[in-house]
Each structure stands twice: as structure tokens, then as C-alpha cells.
Design a protein around this motif. Structure first.
Motif, PDB file in Angstrom:
ATOM      1  N   VAL A   1       0.998  -1.245  -0.020  1.00  0.00           N
ATOM      2  CA  VAL A   1      -0.105   0.176   0.187  1.00  0.00           C
ATOM      3  C   VAL A   1       0.687   1.205   0.019  1.00  0.00           C
ATOM      4  O   VAL A   1       0.468   2.102  -0.373  1.00  0.00           O
ATOM      5  CB  VAL A   1      -0.944   0.182   1.298  1.00  0.00           C
TER       6      VAL A   1
ATOM      7  N   PRO B   1      -4.548   5.352  -2.315  1.00  0.00           N
ATOM      8  CA  PRO B   1      -4.419   3.840  -1.839  1.00  0.00           C
ATOM      9  C   PRO B   1      -5.028   3.390  -0.526  1.00  0.00           C
ATOM     10  O   PRO B   1      -5.487   2.236  -0.449  1.00  0.00           O
ATOM     11  CB  PRO B   1      -3.007   3.512  -2.392  1.00  0.00           C
TER      12      PRO B   1
ATOM     13  N   LYS C   1      -8.577   2.660   0.158  1.00  0.00           N
ATOM     14  CA  LYS C   1      -9.208   1.607  -0.525  1.00  0.00           C
ATOM     15  C   LYS C   1      -8.756   0.336  -0.122  1.00  0.00           C
ATOM     16  O   LYS C   1      -9.345  -0.668  -0.139  1.00  0.00           O
ATOM     17  CB  LYS C   1      -8.903   1.525  -2.189  1.00  0.00           C
ATOM     18  N   HIS C   2      -7.890   0.301   1.076  1.00  0.00           N
ATOM     19  CA  HIS C   2      -7.282  -0.688   1.618  1.00  0.00           C
ATOM     20  C   HIS C   2      -7.926  -0.995   3.099  1.00  0.00           C
ATOM     21  O   HIS C   2      -7.992  -0.032   3.785  1.00  0.00           O
ATOM     22  CB  HIS C   2      -5.958  -0.810   1.655  1.00  0.00           C
ATOM     23  N   TRP C   3      -8.225  -2.299   3.424  1.00  0.00           N
ATOM     24  CA  TRP C   3      -8.866  -2.496   4.645  1.00  0.00           C
ATOM     25  C   TRP C   3      -7.782  -2.450   5.835  1.00  0.00           C
ATOM     26  O   TRP C   3      -8.260  -2.383   6.993  1.00  0.00           O
ATOM     27  CB  TRP C   3      -9.473  -3.775   4.465  1.00  0.00           C
TER      28      TRP C   3
END
Length: 402
Positions: free
Chosen positions: A304, A321, A324-326
Motif C-alpha cells: 500500500v 491507495p 481503498k485498503h482494509w
């Protein structure tokens, strides 16, 4: 990792040769350039002799490095020169590797070379972050401030790492002790009672037969259990050494209940503290992200960070980015976005780091509080089963005798 042999010239025009490990040729060239060397030739070394084997041998302890940086900062603030400070600390440190490196650095300083260039030769001892921060301090003329920031940074990182290790070691230690106790009972105590039971004749209860069978298995195939443990350790080492498999290994770690959250918080705290320190020292953002990507210690988050660097190159926000990432909570991305817009990125990142370092402290305390009764219950059940396997036939024997 592949090993590459390179030839190049440093900033002073001198020819430099060496070897470097990297995932591919492009990344190897990038690493060499960051060392201040212009590559003229590079080739990958083939054969089993050049396969990387990491046994963590000859490595300076993190604690020794933390103490050194704190002492370096204190002496420099007291008005002692860099050369004299380096000589003093070389005599005082208990680490032989660090002592030798500091003696070499002191000699280089006396020849007029910058500290950062001298320390860069000992890259296995001094982390890239420390070298780049020192270079920024030399360029900005605020080396004492940079060292103070580095001392605080490494002390916090050391404390956070120790907290995580403590949380992980507690259940592991109790688990190992439990296994040792159970194996001891199965291989020595239970067989002794088994001989006595057989002498009285009669059929043994099911639980006793099961425990005796397990004891026989341990006595006959203890070497197989050791091999399984060894293969597991080697398997984990392989998964961690390969970049592709490391991603899935780290992904699985982050998905483990309770433990995964702790590792996630520790990685975010490390990322935030590192980025904050680099921004405060005026290190370029793309170079800062490259450093963070290498030291964050988790390939999932590292990817990421790499995407964030690409996002900046495209003129987008660093948080695109991350959002959008958990693995990145909304609070982290919101704080970074605010810092990016207001020009207070270092301050916001420090706030995020403070928050998640506190979260790591709380999480480790919760894990210890949760694991202690669980391990006690587990050990009690295991020992209880073994005791029952011995006690049940003994009651039958007593009834027969009466």
C-alpha cells in the motif's frame, strides 16, 4: 533473494565494488543509487553458494543501537564534537560490532568525510532511516535536533517492539511449558503406572488405553515430532524470505483474531512515527515512502505504501491507495489527509503514532489478560485427562482388593 555483484562510482568519483541482495536487478540498481553510487555494471551471481541464508548472526542488538543514539544525542547537545563523541561512544559501547564500526567512522571523520557517508559503509549496523536522517541533519545544519528526534523515535520503536514480543512470547512460553509437562507425564509417569495396572490383569478403561497409546507414540516417534517442528520453522523462514509468499504470510497474520489487530496497530504506529520523523527532517516524500516501505515489516502494508508513492508520482493524494485498503483505518487516512492539506503532515503523523502506540500498549495488556486464563484452562484439561487415566483404573484396583 538473488545476489548481485556491482561496480560503480561514488560521489567523489572513487570506484566502488560490492554485493547486494535484492528481489530483481531493477530494485538492486535502485538500492545502489540510494547508497550514492552510480552503477556502471551489475550482474546476478548464480549457484548455491550465493543463496541467501539469514541466520541473524553478527547483528547489533536493537537495545545497543537505541542506547548509542540516545548517548550520541546527549553528548552532541552538550557541545562535544561529532568526532570526539564517536570516539567516546566507541570506548563505552558493550557491542563489539558497534565498537568496530564506530572506530572506523571516527577514522573517516578525522579524514574529513561526513558522518552519513561513513556510517553508510556499515549498512548492516545502521538502518537506512538513521543514515538518511543524519544526511538531512548535515545538510540542514541541525544535526543535534535530528539526533534528538532519532533518539526519541528509536526509543519508542524499541518499546513498541518489546511490547509486541512480550504479548507473543507469553502464550508461546506457557504453551511450550505445557507441552513439555504433558510429554514428561506421558513418557515417564504414565508408563510406570501402566506396568502396575497390567500386573493386576483386567481390561483398562478407554481413557487409560488412549493415554497409554499416546505415551507409546511419544516414546517411539519423538524424533518425528522434532522433525515436524524443524520443518515448520524452516517453512516459516522460507515464506518470510520470498517476497510473493511473504505477502500471503503477512496477510494471514493480520487476519488472526486478536493477534492480527495487534500486529496491524504496531505496523501503523511504526509507519506513522517513521514518516513523521522523515517529514520533520525535510526528507523528500517519495524517498521517505521508499524507506518506510522497507522497514515497516509487513508486506501487505508495504504494498500500500508503494502504491501511495506511485499515487504521488501521478499527482494524486498519498491517501488514495490507503483509503481503498482494509488494513488502514479511516482515522489514519483522515489524519494524513488533513496534514497533507494543511501542511502539518509531520504533526498529524506523530499524533497517529502516539495513538496507535497507546493502542499497542492496551492490546498487549488485553492479550495477556485473555491468554492467561485460557492457557491455565488448557493445561488443567491436559493434566486432568492424564490424572484421570491413572486414577480411574486405580479405583477399580482398590475395589477388587477390597
Amino acid at each position: 533473494m538473488p545476489v548481485f555483484r556491482y561496480t560503480g562510482r561514488d560521489r567523489r568519483g572513487r570506484i566502488r565494488r560490492g554485493k547486494i541482495t535484492s528481489d530483481n536487478r531493477k530494485e538492486a540498481v535502485s538500492k545502489i543509487k540510494e547508497m550514492g553510487i552510480a552503477v556502471t555494471s551489475i550482474e546476478e551471481l548464480k549457484g548455491i553458494l550465493y543463496k541467501e541464508v539469514n541466520l541473524n548472526v553478527k547483528k547489533v542488538k536493537n537495545q545497543d543501537l537505541v542506547i548509542y543514539i540516545r548517548q550520541f544525542s546527549t553528548l552532541l547537545k552538550a557541545g562535544i564534537s561529532v568526532v570526539e563523541t564517536t570516539n567516546i561512544l566507541a570506548r563505552q559501547t558493550s557491542s563489539k560490532l558497534l565498537k568496530k564500526a564506530l572506530e572506523d567512522i571516527a577514522n573517516s571523520l578525522e579524514e574529513g568525510k561526513p558522518y552519513s557517508d561513513s556510517a553508510e559503509i556499515h549498512r548492516k549496523i545502521f538502518p537506512p532511516l538513521f543514515i538518511n536522517m543524519m544526511r538531512a541533519g548535515e545538510a540542514g545544519g541541525n544535526l543535534d535536533e535530528i539526533l534528538e528526534r532519532m533518539a526519541v523515535y528509536y526509543e519508542k520503536q524499541h518499546n513498541t517492539t518489546q511490547k509486541v514480543k512480550s504479548a507473543m512470547m507469553y502464550p508461546a512460553t506457557v504453551g511450550i511449558i505445557s507441552v513439555v509437562v504433558v510429554v514428561f507425564l506421558l513418557s515417564t509417569v504414565v508408563p510406570a503406572f501402566a506396568d502396575m495396572f497390567h500386573s493386576f490383569g483386567g481390561e483398562l478403561p478407554l481413557i487409560t488405553r488412549m493415554v497409554l497409546g499416546l505415551g507409546d507414540f511419544f516414546k517411539k516417534y519423538w524424533w518425528l515430532l522434532l522433525l515436524i517442528c524443524l520443518f515448520n520453522l524452516l517453512g516459516i523462514q522460507y515464506l518470510r524470505s520470498n517476497k510473493t509468499t511473504r505477502y500471503y504470510f503477512d496477510f494471514a497474520l493480520l487476519k488472526i483474531p486478536v493477534i492480527g489487530k495487534l500486529l496491524q496497530k504496531a505496523s501503523i504506529a511504526r509507519m506513522s512515527r517513521t514518516l513523521g520523523s522523515l517529514f520533520a527532517s525535510s526528507v523528500p516524500i517519495q524517498h521517505s515512502l521508499t524507506i518506510v516501505e522497507r522497514i515497516i515489516g509487513n508486506e501487505v502494508l508495504a504494498r500500500v505504501i508503494r502504491n501511495s508513492r506511485n499515487s504521488i508520482e501521478k499527482g494524486q493524494s498519498i491517501t488514495v491507495p490507503m483509503e481503498k485498503h482494509w488494513a488502514f483505518p479511516p482515522m489514519v487516512t483522515h489524519m494524513i489527509a488533513i496534514g497533507e492539506k494543511s501542511g502539518t503532515m509531520d504533526l498529524m503523523l506523530d499524533k497517529v503514532a502516539d495513538f496507535y502506540e497507546t493502542e499497542v500498549d492496551n492490546a498487549t495488556d488485553q492479550i495477556k489478560a485473555l491468554m492467561e486464563p485460557m492457557m491455565i484452562v488448557f493445561l488443567s484439561i491436559m493434566v486432568g485427562v492424564i490424572v484421570s487415566a491413572i486414577a480411574v483404573p486405580m479405583f477399580s484396583i482398590f475395589e477388587t482388593i477390597q
